[in-house]
Structure formats: C-alpha cells, structure tokens
Design a protein around this motif. Structure first.
Motif, mmCIF file in Angstrom:
data_model
loop_
_atom_site.group_PDB
_atom_site.id
_atom_site.type_symbol
_atom_site.label_atom_id
_atom_site.label_comp_id
_atom_site.label_asym_id
_atom_site.label_seq_id
_atom_site.Cartn_x
_atom_site.Cartn_y
_atom_site.Cartn_z
ATOM 1 N N ALA A 468 0.846 -1.198 0.000
ATOM 2 C CA ALA A 468 0.000 0.000 0.000
ATOM 3 C C ALA A 468 0.879 1.246 0.000
ATOM 4 C CB ALA A 468 -0.907 0.000 1.217
ATOM 5 N N PRO A 469 0.493 2.292 -0.741
ATOM 6 C CA PRO A 469 1.314 3.511 -0.802
ATOM 7 C C PRO A 469 1.490 4.148 0.579
ATOM 8 C CG PRO A 469 -0.345 3.506 -2.541
ATOM 9 C CD PRO A 469 -0.676 2.373 -1.622
ATOM 10 N N THR A 474 10.027 9.398 6.872
ATOM 11 C CA THR A 474 10.846 9.534 8.073
ATOM 12 C C THR A 474 11.979 10.505 7.763
ATOM 13 O OG1 THR A 474 10.326 7.269 8.764
ATOM 14 C CG2 THR A 474 12.250 8.323 9.769
ATOM 15 N N LEU A 475 11.935 11.695 8.379
ATOM 16 C CA LEU A 475 12.965 12.713 8.157
ATOM 17 C C LEU A 475 14.089 12.483 9.153
ATOM 18 C CD1 LEU A 475 10.650 15.838 7.713
ATOM 19 C CD2 LEU A 475 11.529 14.288 5.962
ATOM 20 N N GLN A 476 15.335 12.454 8.669
ATOM 21 C CA GLN A 476 16.469 12.101 9.518
ATOM 22 C C GLN A 476 17.443 13.271 9.655
ATOM 23 O OE1 GLN A 476 16.789 7.598 9.686
ATOM 24 N NE2 GLN A 476 17.802 8.159 7.773
ATOM 25 N N ASN A 477 18.308 13.192 10.672
ATOM 26 C CA ASN A 477 19.265 14.258 10.954
ATOM 27 C C ASN A 477 20.307 14.428 9.854
ATOM 28 O OD1 ASN A 477 18.143 15.029 13.421
ATOM 29 N ND2 ASN A 477 19.286 13.463 14.547
ATOM 30 N N ASP A 478 20.512 13.376 9.024
ATOM 31 C CA ASP A 478 21.501 13.481 7.948
ATOM 32 C C ASP A 478 20.908 14.108 6.698
ATOM 33 O OD1 ASP A 478 19.847 11.470 7.125
ATOM 34 O OD2 ASP A 478 21.432 10.028 6.674
ATOM 35 N N LEU A 479 19.772 14.785 6.856
ATOM 36 C CA LEU A 479 19.109 15.513 5.773
ATOM 37 C C LEU A 479 18.582 14.576 4.689
ATOM 38 C CD1 LEU A 479 21.487 18.586 5.351
ATOM 39 C CD2 LEU A 479 19.437 18.378 6.765
ATOM 40 N N THR A 480 18.100 13.412 5.093
ATOM 41 C CA THR A 480 17.448 12.494 4.161
ATOM 42 C C THR A 480 16.017 12.253 4.620
ATOM 43 O OG1 THR A 480 18.217 10.544 5.374
ATOM 44 C CG2 THR A 480 19.577 11.315 3.521
ATOM 45 N N ALA A 481 15.202 11.833 3.669
ATOM 46 C CA ALA A 481 13.832 11.412 3.955
ATOM 47 C C ALA A 481 13.681 9.996 3.437
ATOM 48 C CB ALA A 481 12.826 12.338 3.282
ATOM 49 N N ILE A 482 13.229 9.102 4.296
ATOM 50 C CA ILE A 482 13.078 7.695 3.924
ATOM 51 C C ILE A 482 11.595 7.357 3.915
ATOM 52 C CG2 ILE A 482 13.604 5.318 4.540
ATOM 53 C CD1 ILE A 482 16.152 6.318 5.854
ATOM 54 N N VAL A 483 11.158 6.774 2.796
ATOM 55 C CA VAL A 483 9.763 6.340 2.664
ATOM 56 C C VAL A 483 9.773 4.830 2.496
ATOM 57 C CG1 VAL A 483 7.640 6.505 1.333
ATOM 58 C CG2 VAL A 483 9.108 8.519 1.601
ATOM 59 N N SER A 484 9.185 4.130 3.435
ATOM 60 C CA SER A 484 9.108 2.671 3.345
ATOM 61 C C SER A 484 8.017 2.283 2.355
ATOM 62 C CB SER A 484 8.792 2.067 4.711
ATOM 63 O OG SER A 484 9.815 2.380 5.632
ATOM 64 N N GLY A 485 8.367 1.444 1.385
ATOM 65 C CA GLY A 485 7.387 1.031 0.392
ATOM 66 C C GLY A 485 7.240 2.066 -0.704
ATOM 67 N N ILE A 486 6.034 2.177 -1.221
ATOM 68 C CA ILE A 486 5.761 3.045 -2.364
ATOM 69 C C ILE A 486 5.169 4.354 -1.873
ATOM 70 C CG2 ILE A 486 4.515 3.226 -4.543
ATOM 71 C CD1 ILE A 486 4.288 0.145 -4.436
ATOM 72 N N PRO A 487 5.754 5.496 -2.213
ATOM 73 C CA PRO A 487 5.180 6.775 -1.770
ATOM 74 C C PRO A 487 3.878 7.084 -2.508
ATOM 75 C CG PRO A 487 7.022 7.169 -3.235
ATOM 76 C CD PRO A 487 6.981 5.691 -3.006
ATOM 77 N N ALA A 488 2.929 7.651 -1.794
ATOM 78 C CA ALA A 488 1.702 8.117 -2.427
ATOM 79 C C ALA A 488 2.033 9.251 -3.395
ATOM 80 C CB ALA A 488 0.713 8.587 -1.367
ATOM 81 N N PRO A 489 1.210 9.467 -4.433
ATOM 82 C CA PRO A 489 1.533 10.493 -5.434
ATOM 83 C C PRO A 489 1.770 11.880 -4.845
ATOM 84 C CG PRO A 489 -0.220 9.083 -6.255
ATOM 85 C CD PRO A 489 0.031 8.682 -4.828
ATOM 86 N N ASP A 490 0.951 12.315 -3.858
ATOM 87 C CA ASP A 490 1.142 13.660 -3.311
ATOM 88 C C ASP A 490 2.412 13.758 -2.482
ATOM 89 O OD1 ASP A 490 0.111 11.962 -1.410
ATOM 90 O OD2 ASP A 490 -1.194 13.467 -0.477
ATOM 91 N N LEU A 491 2.770 12.674 -1.769
ATOM 92 C CA LEU A 491 4.019 12.666 -1.004
ATOM 93 C C LEU A 491 5.216 12.708 -1.954
ATOM 94 C CD1 LEU A 491 5.741 12.340 1.540
ATOM 95 C CD2 LEU A 491 5.333 9.865 1.417
ATOM 96 N N ALA A 492 5.172 11.887 -3.018
ATOM 97 C CA ALA A 492 6.281 11.872 -3.974
ATOM 98 C C ALA A 492 6.428 13.230 -4.654
ATOM 99 C CB ALA A 492 6.052 10.776 -5.013
ATOM 100 N N ALA A 493 5.305 13.871 -5.005
ATOM 101 C CA ALA A 493 5.374 15.178 -5.661
ATOM 102 C C ALA A 493 5.993 16.218 -4.736
ATOM 103 C CB ALA A 493 3.975 15.611 -6.090
ATOM 104 N N PHE A 494 5.629 16.175 -3.451
ATOM 105 C CA PHE A 494 6.194 17.140 -2.497
ATOM 106 C C PHE A 494 7.699 16.942 -2.353
ATOM 107 C CE2 PHE A 494 7.583 18.133 1.822
ATOM 108 C CZ PHE A 494 7.270 19.485 1.891
#
Length: 723
Positions: A468-469, A474-494
C-alpha cells in the motif's frame, strides 16, 4: 458460425479485428478469409498447426473420431488443441464433426504433402500417367480413367515404392527424400531438351513425380509411402525445458525501478527537447545524451523509449521532437500497480524488441532501427512464446535462453521466419522482462505470473503484490527522507519538489540540500510553507538540521535579484556587488557596478541567474514591476486522446442483433477489417479508397482518385464493391 454470445465475446477477445463485423453474415465471411486466419494461426503452437493441417487434408470437414485416427496423440492433447482452434474461430465443433470455415488452401501443402494423384488426372495427360504406371511395373494400356486407378493402386504399395527408390542414384535419391519431407513441388522452367541424367527428369521417368505446367510435384501417395506405412502426424506437446532452481522473487523492486525510469523519461520529455532524426526516431548522439541524463545504459534507455511510446506517454510532435503527452498526468495519479500494469501491457504488445531493434529477417536487415517507433520483426510473438513457456514451469524454476529455444520454436513459427535474430530475440525477452520485474533469474516473478495468468489473477492479483502507498516519510538528521514502500503520489510530488531522489527499492531515499531547497523557493514557496509541508508529511517532528537548512537557505534566498536591461543585479549588501563584479568565475557576465547595491550585466536575465546559481549564490528573478518571479518548471504536454477500452460484450451484442446487410454494407465492413481497396460510388463518381474506417454512419478513407481523405455519410453511398 458462432452462435452463443459467450463464445463470440471470447472470439472477439482473441481476434479483435472481427469486432468491425456488422452482422453474423459479415462475421461468417470474415472468418472464412484465409489472410485474416493466417496471423491468428501462426500465433498458436505446433500442435494447433498439425490439427489444422489434418482438417485441411481431409477437405475442411472430418468426424472427430476420424481426426483422432489420423493423428498420433501420446499425450492426449487433441481436445485441448481443438478448443484452442475453436476459440480463434479457426474451426467449429458441431457435435462429433470438426469443420474449418476455410476451403482447402489455408495451408499450401499440409504436412509437406502434395495433391492426391486423382487431382492430377484433371490436368495431366494420359501419357504422363502411363509413365507412372509403367515405371512401377503396371499395365500402361487403356483409358485415362483406368490409368488413374492403376497408378493409384501402385503408388499405395509402400514396400514396392521404397524398393524402387533404393535403386536410384544417390543424388536422385536425396532429391526424392527432400521432396517427400516437403515441400513436394519443384519449379521447373525448361526450354529445349533435358538430359535424362538430370535428377528431376530421373524422378519423372521413375514415376515418383509428375510434371504439371512449370512445376514438378510429388503425389501425396508417393510421399506417404516413402515416409513409411505407420507414419502419422504427431501431437508432441511442448518440448521439455532444461529448468534450474531459481530464488523466488515477487519482482516488485524491479517494477518500481521501471516506474521511476519511465517517470523520469516522461519528465525529461516534458521539460527538454528530445530531438528526432529527419527520417524519424532518436539518433545515436541524442540517445547518448538522453541515456546520460537518465543515468542509464543506452540499451536500457531505448527500452524505456519504446515502452513509453507504446503506452502513449510520449509522442512525436511534428516529426521533429518527442514530447510527453497529456496522458502522463493521469498515469502519474494512478496507483503504482496500475501504472506498472500499463507499462507491462505496452511491453507485451510491442512488435519489436526494445533492446535488440533489428528487423532480423535476413543478414541484410540486422542494422539497429532508431527508437521508439514500432515495426514488425517477429520479436513480439517470440516474446509471448518465451513468457508462455516460463509460465508452464513450476514456481522456483527457470531457464536460460538456450534452454528455452526448443520450446519457443514449438510455440511460434516466428523463430523460423527471423532466423538470424531469433536467439537474440529470445534473450531480449528475458533481459527486458527482468528490467520490468516480470522475470528474475530466468524464472517468472510473482507479479509476472499474475499479469500473464490473465483472468486467473487479474488486476487484484497484481495489486495485492504491491505494498500500500506510504503517506508519510521519516525525516532524519543526515538531511534524508526515507519512505518505506511506495510513496503516495502527493508525497512523492512534495519530496521531488524540495529534495533529490537518491534510491528506490523497498524503501525510497530523498536527500535535502541547499540546492534542492533553493529549487523549491525558486518555484514560489517560502520557508514557512515548506516547513509546514515537511511537518504534514513527516512521521515525527522535523529534525533540527533540516529546519536550519530551510531557514538558512531562505534567509540567503533573494539577497541578489536580477531584472532586465539586459540584466540588472541588485543586492542588499554593497559588499556582495563588489564580490560579484570582481569574481573571475563570473567574468562572462560582464558585471559593472552603477550604484553601491546595483550592477548591470551583458547577458540575459535567465543566463545571469543560471551562472550565479552555478557559482553557489541564491539569486531570484524580478518582474518589471519589481515583484519576485516564481520559477515553476514548465512542462509541455502533447494532446493525445486516450483510447477507451474495447467493450467486447457490446460489440458481440451488436453483431448478433445486426440486420443482414446488402453487398454495399458487406463490402465496407470487409474493407475496414481486411484493409483491401474498395470502390465507393458517391455523387455519381467512383472513388478508389484505401485505409477505410467505419464508425457509425461515418465512412472515412484515403481516395486515390482525389488524392485526399474523404469522409462519407454511409446513407449517401450508392454502391461499394471490393476489387
């Protein structure tokens, strides 16, 4: 003729070209057209060809029991094969009778056999029959009818015929065996006398072949006798595939990577120009540039061009450039499994191999064709045969290209018609299947089995395998964002708007930097809006380093402003103007100070902005009224109408309720389906038409007499007839 609606729907699914039939009578005529039947037949396996030839050998109609007696069927496949042929409209099953809608002639020489001897009697002379009778020890006297009877009896004596064949010289015997195996005809154009030692003449004199005009043909009885008294066509079933154990894979990781690559290609085609050659397609130099921009090998970039074009996500604009189409936005809004299914379906329908784009019919046609346009080469049927073969293997077993070749040869004749490229087409099917997530290590993946199983798994089968999307990152201190699985379209666009995608597998990783934050600010957002979006999509509190990055970048953003004249640079700090005017890296700008916080440059505002950003600054553009301009990315979309899915049930119902049509309506329907030229009489003139299409009351096609495309109202057409 098909009587039941369910049977008709299945027929139209297998042969969609028949949907244009306007009535049961027209459908019956279309089913009887050999040129329409041949492509459907060649897409079936060798056992289907064997049964079809057996029915044709029997004259187009045979009892089911007699058909079984004609064939050797050790695996009991006859019923299955008859069902497959019936689903394609190539035969009808009426009780215990098997009928073909085609007159004998669908196969030029069924089983490589010639005509029965009695058919020769209609054309050949009595002297030719006397040669046959005398050569095999019979009485060559009497009427022609008696000679036919005697020759028929002699040629059915297999033992005597084989004994006579053994007495022939080796070269003559080799020709005899070759003709007995098929084809049974040799073209024979001779002027003047022929040497009696000529191999073909020796066979004529020995009574094994008969001359008929410019051809020499072996009668069917001779070939059957030479093949042996117990010879029967055999239903072999698929040859065994040397399978090996393969780790099971669901294929989702590769499928997600395929989505990323096609999305990146569509984005690139919407923001940059992908130039085409004047002759059509993307040239080698442009392909290298495209592959470098996408970070892919050239061969893989060609595949995604082919797939994207096949799915109508990119198209040619005026034959000059490839551009993203209006279907892209709708495709991006769908769920990942639906998007992947569309790409997989497009790949399955490609007639060519994306990673081996050659015609492949002969050595002269092995040069690569520029992508992404489709062309017939045999790769499509070979691809389907490869996947159908893998589908027969148990889960966890796979095979390489060499191991699949015999089974693929059995499933499609395309390998025989594209011999120079057949091995490469098999390998390309496996290679491309891996890139799409349908194949892994020579075995089908879970999503591969689901999409190939059609009704057994369907959309739900594929969708259940995709996670499921995800709606949060998960925003991390090393300036990365981790998305487990498939990002939803609005999350991916952002995230795509304010960070760079670094990797995607089971989890996707985006990285923030001052460059990506500036990109978001350049597009018109501000620090507060950006932080609010991060908080909304974050699974926990926004990390402090990321907050600092956003606020620090926003504080610097816009301290330099560029407007036209040809460009004017404005800074809030006089020291910045001094620094810019003295920087060697910016010498190309030709900046000179005209006030403590103002400088003018020699280049355009756009080029000035680009070079300043390249040097690490964060300038913004200004409008003529002094307001800051938001720089949203301009995406081009070529208008394309989505083709609605075929409503086969409605098409079947329309055929069944269709009124019997006259010669005019029948000719129009046949021309639309077969592509044959048709003459239409309209306004007292005859129009020689091709490429005809019929939609409701509108008839459209190219008129050779007028040199233009005509659209007629069906009711106003006085007459139409096929040439």
């Amino acid at each position: 003729m098909v009587h039941l609606p369910d049977d008709l729907v299945l027929l139209l699914r297998n042969r969609p070209e028949l949907s244009a039939a306007s009535s049961p009578e027209v459908l019956k005529r279309l089913l009887a057209r050999p040129e329409l039947a041949v492509p459907a037949l060649l897409d079936l396996d060798a056992d289907c060809h064997t049964v079809s030839q057996a029915v044709q050998t029997a004259g187009g109609e045979i009892a089911r029991a007699d058909l079984a007696a004609m064939l050797h069927d050790p695996r009991g496949r006859l019923d299955e094969v008859l069902g497959m042929l019936a689903e394609q409209g190539l035969i009808t099953l009426d009780g215990g009778t098997v009928r073909s809608p085609h007159q004998p002639g669908l196969w030029a020489h069924p089983f490589g056999l010639g005509r029965p001897l009695r058919e020769f009697a209609k054309k050949v002379t009595a002297e030719a029959l006397k040669v046959v009778v005398k050569a095999h020890g019979g009485n060559a006297q009497g009427r022609k009818a008696d000679l036919v009877t005697r020759a028929d009896e002699l040629l059915r004596d297999g033992a005597a015929l084989r004994a006579n064949a053994a007495k022939l010289p080796r070269t003559v015997r080799e020709l005899l065996e070759k003709m007995a195996a098929g084809p049974p005809v040799v073209e024979r154009i001779v002027y003047g006398s022929v040497s009696r030692s000529d191999p073909v003449q020796r066979l004529i004199d020995a009574g094994f072949v008969i001359r008929d005009g410019w051809e020499v043909e072996m009668p069917r009885e001779v070939a059957l006798a030479l093949r042996g008294d117990g010879w029967k066509p055999t239903l072999t079933g698929q040859p065994d595939v040397p399978a090996r154990s393969c780790p099971e894979s669901d294929g989702v990781g590769a499928a997600l990577a395929a989505l990323d690559r096609v999305e990146a290609l569509a984005e690139l085609a919407g923001t940059e120009t992908i130039a085409e050659l004047k002759s059509g397609g993307v040239g080698v130099r442009e392909l290298r540039r495209l592959a470098k921009a996408l970070g892919l090998p050239e061969q893989e970039a060609v595949l995604w061009l082919d797939v994207a074009a096949g799915a109508d996500l990119i198209a040619s604009e005026l034959g000059e450039r490839l551009v993203s189409t209006t279907l892209v936005d709708d495709w991006l809004a769908r769920s990942p499994d639906a998007r992947w299914r569309e790409l997989a379906d497009a790949w399955l329908q490609l007639p060519q191999a994306g990673t081996y784009r050659v015609v492949g019919c002969c050595e002269e046609h092995m040069e690569p064709m520029p992508p992404p346009y489709a062309f017939e080469c045999g790769a499509g049927p070979i691809r389907r045969a490869v996947l159908e073969t893998l589908l027969t293997l148990p889960t966890g077993l796979g095979a390489d290209a060499a191991g699949l070749r015999a089974a693929v040869d059995w499933r499609t004749r395309a390998t025989k018609e594209a011999v120079p490229a057949a091995d490469e087409f098999v390998a390309a099917a496996l290679r491309e299947g891996e890139l799409l997530g349908i194949v892994a290590g020579g075995a089908l993946t879970a999503i591969g089995r689901a999409i190939l199983s059609d009704g057994e798994a369907g959309d739900d089968g594929v969708g259940a395998l995709f996670p499921a999307p995800a709606t949060t990152a998960t925003l991390q201190n090393d300036l990365t964002a981790i998305v487990s699985g498939i990002p939803a379209p609005d999350l991916a666009a952002f995230l795509n708007g304010c960070a760079d995608l670094e990797s995607r597998d089971r989890a996707s990783v985006w990285r923030f930097s001052d460059k990506t934050i500036r990109r978001a600010l350049d597009a018109g957002t501000d620090a507060d809006t950006l932080l609010d979006g991060l908080a909304r999509f974050s699974a926990k509190a926004v990390p402090q380093p990321l907050r600092y990055l956003v606020t620090d970048t926003a504080r610097k953003h816009g301290t330099i402003r560029v407007t036209a004249a040809p460009s004017v640079v404005i800074a809030t700090d006089p020291a910045v103007i001094t620094e810019l005017c003295g920087a060697k890296a910016l010498r190309k700008l030709g900046l000179r100070a005209i006030a403590p916080t103002v400088a003018v440059g020699a280049l355009s505002p756009g080029e000035t902005l680009r070079l300043l950003r390249q040097s690490g600054h964060a300038p913004v553009g200004m409008s003529s009224d002094g307001t800051i301009k938001a720089e949203s990315v301009r995406r081009r979309r070529l208008p394309v109408d989505a083709e609605p899915p075929a409503d086969l049930a409605a098409a079947a119902a329309a055929i069944l309720r269709g009124e019997p049509t006259g010669p005019t309506g029948e000719a129009l329907a046949l021309a639309a389906v077969t592509g044959e030229p048709v003459v239409i009489v309209w306004q007292r003139r005859e129009h020689y038409m091709e490429d005809l299409s019929v939609a409701g009351d509108a008839v459209t096609g190219f008129c050779h007499d007028c040199g233009t495309i005509h659209a007629f109202q069906r009711a106003k057409i006085k007459k139409a007839y096929l040439l």
